[in-house]
Design a protein around this motif. Structure first.
Motif, PDB file in Angstrom:
ATOM      1  N   ASN A  96      -6.518   5.340   8.202  1.00  0.00           N
ATOM      2  CA  ASN A  96      -5.840   5.892   7.025  1.00  0.00           C
ATOM      3  C   ASN A  96      -6.795   6.677   6.139  1.00  0.00           C
ATOM      4  OD1 ASN A  96      -3.331   6.143   5.609  1.00  0.00           O
ATOM      5  ND2 ASN A  96      -4.143   4.776   4.039  1.00  0.00           N
ATOM      6  N   SER A  97      -8.035   6.796   6.563  1.00  0.00           N
ATOM      7  CA  SER A  97      -9.028   7.511   5.736  1.00  0.00           C
ATOM      8  C   SER A  97      -8.983   9.016   5.993  1.00  0.00           C
ATOM      9  CB  SER A  97     -10.421   6.984   6.063  1.00  0.00           C
ATOM     10  OG  SER A  97     -10.717   7.165   7.428  1.00  0.00           O
TER      11      SER A  97
ATOM     12  N   ARG B  30       0.790  -1.227   0.000  1.00  0.00           N
ATOM     13  CA  ARG B  30       0.000   0.000   0.000  1.00  0.00           C
ATOM     14  C   ARG B  30       0.824   1.279   0.000  1.00  0.00           C
ATOM     15  NH1 ARG B  30      -2.553  -4.104   1.098  1.00  0.00           N
ATOM     16  NH2 ARG B  30      -4.808  -4.303   0.832  1.00  0.00           N
TER      17      ARG B  30
ATOM     18  N   HIS C 241      -7.935   0.837   7.196  1.00  0.00           N
ATOM     19  CA  HIS C 241      -8.741   1.760   6.387  1.00  0.00           C
ATOM     20  C   HIS C 241      -9.395   2.836   7.236  1.00  0.00           C
ATOM     21  CE1 HIS C 241      -8.101  -0.455   2.719  1.00  0.00           C
ATOM     22  NE2 HIS C 241      -8.553  -1.588   3.258  1.00  0.00           N
ATOM     23  N   LYS C 242      -9.674   2.503   8.493  1.00  0.00           N
ATOM     24  CA  LYS C 242     -10.296   3.487   9.389  1.00  0.00           C
ATOM     25  C   LYS C 242      -9.304   4.592   9.756  1.00  0.00           C
ATOM     26  CE  LYS C 242     -12.597   3.893  13.878  1.00  0.00           C
ATOM     27  NZ  LYS C 242     -13.078   3.154  15.093  1.00  0.00           N
TER      28      LYS C 242
ATOM     29  N   THR D  48       2.340   8.459   7.496  1.00  0.00           N
ATOM     30  CA  THR D  48       2.257   7.065   7.060  1.00  0.00           C
ATOM     31  C   THR D  48       3.023   6.152   8.016  1.00  0.00           C
ATOM     32  OG1 THR D  48       2.162   7.859   4.779  1.00  0.00           O
ATOM     33  CG2 THR D  48       2.550   5.516   5.104  1.00  0.00           C
TER      34      THR D  48
END
Length: 229
Positions: A228-229, A175, A225-226, A197
């Motif tokens: 990194n959104s 990713r 995803h939570k 990051t």
């Protein structure tokens, strides 16, 4: 398949190039029996050359040939004192680097992170480190760790990350660009394209750690995803 073992039990380890890891002890003669020194799960490599005991220990006990991440705490003469999270600090010779000479040695400052291999581990002596491959004398990824961030986790988590079949590091590497170094002494170094990051990666490591969140792969992906959104 791992088997449970208790201190004092005999270990049926036999190999022409036998190497013993943490939790195992053999007397000075090769004919002496091999005994377990701690309770845990007995593991060995596919070819039976390396044997070790995994346990949920809180403090790292150095073992020869293991990779560790340490922090330089002092410099004395031609060597460095390095904190590797064990009961005693380790010694790192200034010549124990690829291409190092008496005139050309690394100038490590206090607080510098180093990725090293344990070259000597004995219960009656302070551990010693080296930052090159003992066979090729090439750095092989060892040496000063510049930039990035070091995160502390359980010893079990480090061993999990060193398993090629574990999902976490390949998941992160797919990713975003990622450099990582894993020490079996409970420290993981992460370096990515930016600080945000890097923090995401370290938070995910802490969440998957059995002594932390203990998330499985499905839960970890949702968590990634939570945050990194």
């Amino acid at each position: 398949m791992a088997t449970a073992i208790l201190p004092g039990e005999l270990v049926p380890a036999q190999h022409v190039n036998l190497k013993l890891g943490p939790g195992l002890l053999q007397a000075s003669t090769t004919e002496s029996p091999i005994l377990a020194t701690r309770a845990g799960a007995l593991h060995h490599s596919p070819n039976g050359a390396r044997w070790w005991v995994e346990s949920n220990a809180r403090r790292y006990v150095p073992a020869a040939q293991e990779s560790v991440i340490g922090v330089v705490t002092a410099r004395g003469g031609e060597a460095f004192r390095v904190d590797i999270g064990s009961a005693h600090h380790a010694n790192l010779d200034g010549l124990a680097f690829e291409g190092a000479t008496k005139r050309n040695r690394p100038n490590l400052k206090v607080g510098t992170l180093v990725y090293a291999r344990v070259s000597l581990a004995h219960k009656d002596m302070e551990p010693e480190l080296e930052c090159f491959d003992a066979q090729t004398h090439k750095s092989d990824g060892f040496g000063e760790l510049k930039g990035g961030l070091a995160v502390t986790c359980s010893l079990k988590m480090c061993r999990m990350l060193l398993d090629p079949s574990h999902f976490l590091l390949p998941f992160l590497g797919a990713r975003f660009p990622l450099d990582a170094a894993v020490g079996v002494n409970g420290r993981v170094w992460i370096s990515t394209k930016d600080a945000q990051t890097t923090i995401v990666a370290t938070r995910l490591i802490e969440a998957v750690d059995p002594d932390g969140g203990g998330m499985d792969e499905a839960a970890a992906k949702i968590f990634f995803h939570k945050i990194n959104s």
